[in-house]
Design a protein around this motif. Structure first.
Motif, PDB file in Angstrom:
ATOM      1  N   GLY A 117       9.028  30.994  26.993  1.00  0.00           N
ATOM      2  CA  GLY A 117       8.462  29.958  26.071  1.00  0.00           C
ATOM      3  C   GLY A 117       7.433  28.969  26.989  1.00  0.00           C
ATOM      4  N   GLU A 118       7.598  29.048  28.283  1.00  0.00           N
ATOM      5  CA  GLU A 118       6.616  28.265  29.225  1.00  0.00           C
ATOM      6  C   GLU A 118       5.150  28.873  29.107  1.00  0.00           C
ATOM      7  N   ARG A 119       3.989  27.947  29.125  1.00  0.00           N
ATOM      8  CA  ARG A 119       2.780  28.202  28.947  1.00  0.00           C
ATOM      9  C   ARG A 119       2.253  28.047  30.492  1.00  0.00           C
ATOM     10  N   CYS A 120       1.166  28.950  30.392  1.00  0.00           N
ATOM     11  CA  CYS A 120       0.246  28.965  31.588  1.00  0.00           C
ATOM     12  C   CYS A 120      -0.948  27.994  31.352  1.00  0.00           C
ATOM     13  N   ASP A 121      -1.533  27.435  32.514  1.00  0.00           N
ATOM     14  CA  ASP A 121      -2.492  26.530  32.497  1.00  0.00           C
ATOM     15  C   ASP A 121      -3.863  27.458  32.101  1.00  0.00           C
ATOM     16  N   GLU A 122      -4.863  26.954  32.049  1.00  0.00           N
ATOM     17  CA  GLU A 122      -6.146  27.676  32.051  1.00  0.00           C
ATOM     18  C   GLU A 122      -6.782  28.680  32.865  1.00  0.00           C
ATOM     19  N   ARG A 123      -5.948  28.497  34.091  1.00  0.00           N
ATOM     20  CA  ARG A 123      -6.425  29.454  35.269  1.00  0.00           C
ATOM     21  C   ARG A 123      -5.202  30.635  35.470  1.00  0.00           C
ATOM     22  N   GLY A 124      -4.306  30.600  34.351  1.00  0.00           N
ATOM     23  CA  GLY A 124      -3.436  31.640  34.403  1.00  0.00           C
ATOM     24  C   GLY A 124      -2.051  31.086  35.182  1.00  0.00           C
ATOM     25  N   TRP A 125      -1.800  30.220  35.800  1.00  0.00           N
ATOM     26  CA  TRP A 125      -0.576  29.873  36.384  1.00  0.00           C
ATOM     27  C   TRP A 125       0.599  29.035  35.726  1.00  0.00           C
ATOM     28  N   PRO A 126       1.677  29.375  35.743  1.00  0.00           N
ATOM     29  CA  PRO A 126       2.892  28.866  35.040  1.00  0.00           C
ATOM     30  C   PRO A 126       2.991  27.491  35.882  1.00  0.00           C
ATOM     31  N   ALA A 127       3.877  26.663  35.073  1.00  0.00           N
ATOM     32  CA  ALA A 127       4.340  25.339  35.790  1.00  0.00           C
ATOM     33  C   ALA A 127       5.041  25.480  36.747  1.00  0.00           C
ATOM     34  N   GLY A 128       4.735  24.680  38.165  1.00  0.00           N
ATOM     35  CA  GLY A 128       5.087  24.644  39.236  1.00  0.00           C
ATOM     36  C   GLY A 128       4.032  25.760  40.233  1.00  0.00           C
ATOM     37  N   TRP A 129       3.286  26.323  39.647  1.00  0.00           N
ATOM     38  CA  TRP A 129       2.013  27.113  40.330  1.00  0.00           C
ATOM     39  C   TRP A 129       0.680  26.698  40.214  1.00  0.00           C
ATOM     40  N   ASP A 130       0.606  25.643  39.285  1.00  0.00           N
ATOM     41  CA  ASP A 130      -0.713  25.276  38.824  1.00  0.00           C
ATOM     42  C   ASP A 130      -1.457  24.360  39.689  1.00  0.00           C
ATOM     43  N   MET A 131      -0.881  23.939  40.928  1.00  0.00           N
ATOM     44  CA  MET A 131      -1.455  23.434  42.011  1.00  0.00           C
ATOM     45  C   MET A 131      -2.023  24.199  42.964  1.00  0.00           C
ATOM     46  N   MET A 132      -2.174  25.481  42.688  1.00  0.00           N
ATOM     47  CA  MET A 132      -2.735  26.596  43.346  1.00  0.00           C
ATOM     48  C   MET A 132      -4.465  26.231  43.247  1.00  0.00           C
ATOM     49  N   PRO A 133      -5.109  26.442  44.358  1.00  0.00           N
ATOM     50  CA  PRO A 133      -6.550  26.073  44.388  1.00  0.00           C
ATOM     51  C   PRO A 133      -7.414  27.087  43.686  1.00  0.00           C
ATOM     52  N   PHE A 134      -6.934  28.161  43.288  1.00  0.00           N
ATOM     53  CA  PHE A 134      -7.727  29.113  42.712  1.00  0.00           C
ATOM     54  C   PHE A 134      -6.913  29.827  41.517  1.00  0.00           C
ATOM     55  N   ALA A 135      -7.803  30.507  40.613  1.00  0.00           N
ATOM     56  CA  ALA A 135      -7.374  31.286  39.635  1.00  0.00           C
ATOM     57  C   ALA A 135      -6.260  32.140  39.959  1.00  0.00           C
ATOM     58  N   LYS A 136      -5.452  32.580  39.052  1.00  0.00           N
ATOM     59  CA  LYS A 136      -4.208  33.511  39.237  1.00  0.00           C
ATOM     60  C   LYS A 136      -4.983  34.865  39.244  1.00  0.00           C
ATOM     61  N   PRO A 137      -4.920  35.320  40.460  1.00  0.00           N
ATOM     62  CA  PRO A 137      -5.405  36.658  40.690  1.00  0.00           C
ATOM     63  C   PRO A 137      -4.850  37.885  39.853  1.00  0.00           C
ATOM     64  N   ASP A 138      -5.634  38.805  39.204  1.00  0.00           N
ATOM     65  CA  ASP A 138      -4.970  39.754  38.281  1.00  0.00           C
ATOM     66  C   ASP A 138      -4.034  40.553  38.937  1.00  0.00           C
ATOM     67  N   ALA A 139      -3.935  40.687  40.251  1.00  0.00           N
ATOM     68  CA  ALA A 139      -2.543  41.338  40.598  1.00  0.00           C
ATOM     69  C   ALA A 139      -1.337  40.665  40.770  1.00  0.00           C
ATOM     70  N   VAL A 140      -1.537  39.309  40.284  1.00  0.00           N
ATOM     71  CA  VAL A 140      -0.312  38.638  40.426  1.00  0.00           C
ATOM     72  C   VAL A 140       0.255  38.675  38.695  1.00  0.00           C
ATOM     73  N   ARG A 141       1.490  38.991  38.566  1.00  0.00           N
ATOM     74  CA  ARG A 141       1.839  39.112  36.889  1.00  0.00           C
ATOM     75  C   ARG A 141       2.845  37.775  36.888  1.00  0.00           C
ATOM     76  N   VAL A 142       2.879  37.261  35.712  1.00  0.00           N
ATOM     77  CA  VAL A 142       3.965  36.523  35.431  1.00  0.00           C
ATOM     78  C   VAL A 142       4.587  37.070  34.218  1.00  0.00           C
ATOM     79  N   ILE A 143       6.132  36.760  34.381  1.00  0.00           N
ATOM     80  CA  ILE A 143       7.082  37.547  33.467  1.00  0.00           C
ATOM     81  C   ILE A 143       7.653  36.280  33.037  1.00  0.00           C
ATOM     82  N   PHE A 144       7.693  36.298  31.660  1.00  0.00           N
ATOM     83  CA  PHE A 144       8.349  34.991  30.786  1.00  0.00           C
ATOM     84  C   PHE A 144       9.939  35.731  30.408  1.00  0.00           C
TER      85      PHE A 144
END
Length: 144
Positions: A117-144
């Protein structure tokens, strides 16, 4: 230190986070193995926690040159194998090369577990990863 201490040689800088006492090479390798296994299965914590967890690879890197040759020879195949497995379970930080010192700190898990149920930010990162200075790369999968 002497070669007679074998593979259980004590490393002065080992595991200061867990009580401050020196540890053995076997302890350091075991910690790195646990981290590599956790990342390979899918990392379940936040980005700052990953940076903290990956610190367990720093002590072996810093202490390795001072270890007796027999100890390095005994542990190098396993350490090299764990490093390869970690590289396979991660991608390079965009814009950073693996040639930099502490290369393990500049890699991102390919699989990140997030709370249902957690949401990703507009750059594709879930909470706790949203401080990353770049958009989530396509090679990274987020599993809920």
């Amino acid at each position: 230190m002497s070669d007679s201490m074998g593979a259980e040689v004590v490393v002065a800088g080992a595991d200061r986070r867990a009580g401050g006492s020196p540890g053995a090479v076997s302890v350091l390798v075991r910690q790195w193995r646990q981290e590599v296994e956790g990342v390979a299965e899918g990392y379940s914590w936040c980005a700052p926690e990953l940076m903290n967890d990956l610190g367990c690879r720093t002590t072996p890197a810093e202490e390795w040159p001072q270890l007796p040759a027999a100890v390095r020879e005994a542990w190098e195949p396993e350490l090299r194998g764990l490093d390869e497995r970690f590289r396979a379970a991660t991608i390079p930080w965009p814009g950073r090369g693996d040639g930099d010192g502490r290369w393990w700190m500049w890699r991102i898990p390919r699989l990140i577990h997030a709370e249902p149920g957690e949401r990703c930010d507009e750059r594709g990162w879930p909470a706790g990863w949203d401080m990353m200075p770049f958009a989530k790369p396509d090679a990274v999968r987020v599993i809920f």
